[in-house]
Design a protein around this motif. Structure first.
Motif, PDB file in Angstrom:
ATOM      1  N   ALA A  30      17.813  67.044  43.126  1.00 26.47           N
ATOM      2  CA  ALA A  30      16.869  67.953  42.466  1.00 26.47           C
ATOM      3  C   ALA A  30      17.532  69.298  42.174  1.00 26.47           C
ATOM      4  O   ALA A  30      17.312  69.897  41.114  1.00 26.47           O
ATOM      5  N   LEU A  31      18.365  69.768  43.109  1.00 26.87           N
ATOM      6  CA  LEU A  31      19.058  71.036  42.913  1.00 26.87           C
ATOM      7  C   LEU A  31      20.063  70.943  41.770  1.00 26.87           C
ATOM      8  O   LEU A  31      20.164  71.835  40.924  1.00 26.87           O
ATOM      9  N   LEU A  98      21.325  52.946  31.611  1.00 26.19           N
ATOM     10  CA  LEU A  98      22.282  53.991  31.969  1.00 26.19           C
ATOM     11  C   LEU A  98      22.105  55.221  31.082  1.00 26.19           C
ATOM     12  O   LEU A  98      22.189  56.360  31.554  1.00 26.19           O
ATOM     13  N   ARG A  99      21.840  55.001  29.803  1.00 21.31           N
ATOM     14  CA  ARG A  99      21.589  56.133  28.894  1.00 21.31           C
ATOM     15  C   ARG A  99      20.370  56.922  29.341  1.00 21.31           C
ATOM     16  O   ARG A  99      20.382  58.161  29.361  1.00 21.31           O
ATOM     17  N   LEU A 103      20.250  60.898  30.450  1.00 21.45           N
ATOM     18  CA  LEU A 103      19.398  61.897  29.833  1.00 21.45           C
ATOM     19  C   LEU A 103      18.453  62.526  30.852  1.00 21.45           C
ATOM     20  O   LEU A 103      18.065  63.690  30.716  1.00 21.45           O
ATOM     21  N   ARG A 104      18.112  61.755  31.892  1.00 20.22           N
ATOM     22  CA  ARG A 104      17.247  62.280  32.950  1.00 20.22           C
ATOM     23  C   ARG A 104      18.021  63.190  33.898  1.00 20.22           C
ATOM     24  O   ARG A 104      17.478  64.133  34.449  1.00 20.22           O
ATOM     25  N   TYR A 161      30.135  55.426  28.486  1.00 19.59           N
ATOM     26  CA  TYR A 161      30.336  56.811  28.890  1.00 19.59           C
ATOM     27  C   TYR A 161      30.733  57.682  27.702  1.00 19.59           C
ATOM     28  O   TYR A 161      30.330  58.839  27.596  1.00 19.59           O
ATOM     29  N   GLY A 162      31.526  57.121  26.796  1.00 19.35           N
ATOM     30  CA  GLY A 162      31.878  57.873  25.591  1.00 19.35           C
ATOM     31  C   GLY A 162      30.645  58.192  24.765  1.00 19.35           C
ATOM     32  O   GLY A 162      30.472  59.318  24.284  1.00 19.35           O
ATOM     33  N   HIS A 163      29.772  57.199  24.605  1.00 17.30           N
ATOM     34  CA  HIS A 163      28.538  57.422  23.852  1.00 17.30           C
ATOM     35  C   HIS A 163      27.664  58.469  24.536  1.00 17.30           C
ATOM     36  O   HIS A 163      27.124  59.370  23.878  1.00 17.30           O
ATOM     37  N   ILE A 164      27.510  58.342  25.848  1.00 15.73           N
ATOM     38  CA  ILE A 164      26.644  59.267  26.590  1.00 15.73           C
ATOM     39  C   ILE A 164      27.159  60.697  26.489  1.00 15.73           C
ATOM     40  O   ILE A 164      26.390  61.635  26.243  1.00 15.73           O
ATOM     41  N   LEU A 165      28.460  60.885  26.671  1.00 15.50           N
ATOM     42  CA  LEU A 165      29.030  62.234  26.568  1.00 15.50           C
ATOM     43  C   LEU A 165      28.828  62.797  25.168  1.00 15.50           C
ATOM     44  O   LEU A 165      28.533  63.981  24.997  1.00 15.50           O
TER      45      LEU A 165
END
Length: 237
Positions: A30-31, A98-99, A103-104, A161-165
């Motif tokens: 949470a932090l 995973l996406r 985003l969360r 990971y490439g897409h997410i970044l």
């Protein structure tokens, strides 16, 4: 109220919550979600929990262990069903799951992408290795050789990971950008030097992360399915 004055979590008639590893890691996550990785220290976490930071070492021996625990906590939210006979559908599901997690918990993504590189495979937290084991099982049961399953996993996660970044950069870099401003900015580029990029302005302005992920996954899975159906392409164990 300052962080030092923050009251301790309570249960029932004003009693402090009993500490547990799950509670400590949940507070750490949470932090990180709220303030980023740099905010996560034993002292600050103790303030958040209303406890003496020294008492937290029972649940995480140092900050590195906290970071590993946060990674495990997030990856435990990832749903993988290694017994699913439809391996392509399962890989699609994992990709979108995973996406959504990224985003969360965008502040955790650097942990998932870069932190494992500094730790030998066998010394990583078990929770961070579980997705690898499960996806290997899924692929081997689908007919890939163990060696090919590992290659597929690397290509698959490399793409994810490439897409997410890339998607997080789209969101974070210009969170208030609208379509008109984006198009205007691109149309300022010299037409002679950037004809392709200028022509893609409407597509870039209408970026859809989920649809973009599907496009890449379609390409990847089509190639993998063709490889699986061709015995000559399979490597030996």
């Amino acid at each position: 109220m300052s962080p030092e004055e923050k009251p301790a979590p309570v249960t029932g008639a004003g009693r402090k919550k009993r500490l547990s590893r799950e509670l400590v890691l949940s507070a750490a996550l949470a932090l990180v979600d709220a303030e980023g990785l740099d905010a996560l220290t034993m002292r600050r976490l103790g303030q958040e929990l209303g406890r003496d930071p020294m008492g937290l070492y029972r649940y995480a021996e140092n900050r590195a262990a906290l970071l590993d625990g946060v990674s495990e906590l997030v990856l435990n939210e990832l749903s993988i069903f290694p017994d699913d006979p439809d391996w392509q559908a399962q890989l699609r599901h994992i990709a979108h799951d995973l996406r959504r997690l990224a985003l969360r918990h965008p502040n955790v993504v650097p942990l998932l992408v870069t932190r494992p590189l500094s730790t030998p495979l066998g010394l990583r937290p078990l929770g961070t290795l579980r997705p690898l084991e499960q996806i290997l099982s899924l692929l081997i049961d689908a007919g890939f050789t163990p060696a090919d399953a590992l290659h597929v996993y690397r290509a698959y996660y490399g793409y994810l990971y490439g897409h997410i970044l890339n998607e997080l950069q789209e969101i974070i870099a210009d969170p208030d950008e609208n379509e008109a401003l984006l198009r205007l900015g691109l149309h300022r580029l010299p037409a002679k030097d950037f004809p392709r990029l200028r022509a893609l302005a409407p597509v870039l302005a209408d970026y859809d992360g989920a649809a973009e992920l599907d496009q890449g996954i379609n390409i990847l899975l089509s190639g993998l399915a063709a490889r699986l159906s061709s015995p000559d392409a399979q490597t030996s164990d």
